[in-house]
Scaffold this motif. Sequence first.
Motif, PDB file in Angstrom:
ATOM      1  N   ALA A 282       0.821  -1.218   0.000  1.00 59.72           N
ATOM      2  CA  ALA A 282       0.000   0.000   0.000  1.00 59.72           C
ATOM      3  C   ALA A 282       0.850   1.262   0.000  1.00 59.72           C
ATOM      4  O   ALA A 282       0.333   2.360  -0.221  1.00 59.72           O
ATOM      5  N   GLU A 285       3.403   4.103  -4.709  1.00 63.18           N
ATOM      6  CA  GLU A 285       2.754   5.325  -5.169  1.00 63.18           C
ATOM      7  C   GLU A 285       1.903   5.095  -6.417  1.00 63.18           C
ATOM      8  O   GLU A 285       0.873   5.743  -6.607  1.00 63.18           O
ATOM      9  N   ARG A 288      -1.366   3.619  -5.273  1.00 67.74           N
ATOM     10  CA  ARG A 288      -2.187   4.665  -4.651  1.00 67.74           C
ATOM     11  C   ARG A 288      -2.828   5.564  -5.708  1.00 67.74           C
ATOM     12  O   ARG A 288      -4.013   5.899  -5.624  1.00 67.74           O
ATOM     13  N   SER A 292      -6.835   5.312  -6.364  1.00 66.95           N
ATOM     14  CA  SER A 292      -7.567   6.531  -6.008  1.00 66.95           C
ATOM     15  C   SER A 292      -8.338   7.071  -7.207  1.00 66.95           C
ATOM     16  O   SER A 292      -9.494   7.500  -7.089  1.00 66.95           O
ATOM     17  N   TYR A 304      -5.798   5.214   2.807  1.00 72.76           N
ATOM     18  CA  TYR A 304      -4.516   4.553   3.036  1.00 72.76           C
ATOM     19  C   TYR A 304      -3.948   5.008   4.378  1.00 72.76           C
ATOM     20  O   TYR A 304      -4.045   6.192   4.726  1.00 72.76           O
TER      21      TYR A 304
END
Length: 340
Positions: A282, A285, A288, A292, A304
């Motif tokens: 997690a 990057e 993420r 997202s 997160y």
Amino acid sequence: MRPDGPILGIESSCDDTAAAVVRDGREVLSSIVRSQIEEHSAFGGVVPEVAGRSHLDHIIAVVDRALDDAGVGLDDLRAIAVTTRPGLIGSLLVGLSAAKGLAFGRGLPIVPVHHIEAHAYAGTMELDEDPYPCVALVVSGGHTALYRMEGHARMECLARTLDDAAGEAFDKVASLLGLPYPGGPSIAALAPEGNPKAIQFPRYRAKPERPSFSFSGLKTAVLYHLRGQNALNPTPAPEDIADRADVAASFQEAAVDALVKPTIQAARDQGVQTILVVGGVARNERLRAKLSEAAEAAGLRAVYPAPTYCTDNAAMIAGLGHHLLEAHGPADLELDASAR
């Protein structure tokens, strides 16, 4: 023992020796993590015997530092929470033995904590309100699974990997590329230098009625790309891999896609609004960013933990331990550890 005191958490399920002091499930007074990366890097992965012996050498010093940083003593604690499963059995037993000894010596309650449930809880520690019901993607070197969460430690598994965990695949591909262990950060550092669309590595597609993850095919595709069609050929030396950055970027993109699509689908199927993304991977990057973006497009929210609380830590153990103690009370000192 102080009934209103904080909880000491102890975590030793794999290769991080960790202790933390947390008040009321959320207020982190201290969090100490001693990494064993240098001890395992020569082997390209965690060696269970090395991990267990290292825990044994350092567990008391880590606990002492956590107490000192929090400004509390053992008599100021309400209880001790400790990881009891799943993990490397030798490593688990070191942490559990330390927790039992401290609990017995000072008359403190002891609370067993499930490592995966604690990772999921870590995603809630910095929120102002509980996000339940929600879907949690737990993705790390040892675990890749989706859960529906109805509350603290109230989890139902929706899907899991059929073979490698995502973090394990990152480690193996990094090794093929001659990158240092752990593989996740190494690939993430090299990937921005490459083209994520340069190589069309496969994405595993689960059957709609049987959600799951798989990374073995992706890993094998990288192997064949590097060695040609004969997998018995030697892997080229790093300096001889002309498209090394492209391989890293394309692999990372495929691995991330294989995580994002099932997660969004699971949240839709479950009718929830929030996705918790937890575990060591997690921190990635690219994961993420893509998750997202996909969540926003679907009218969902992806949450997160801070990077510090993605990897193994004891703050999540102490934090969840608070709620488990409230709900179920303490365990007796006969509790045992389990690798499963």
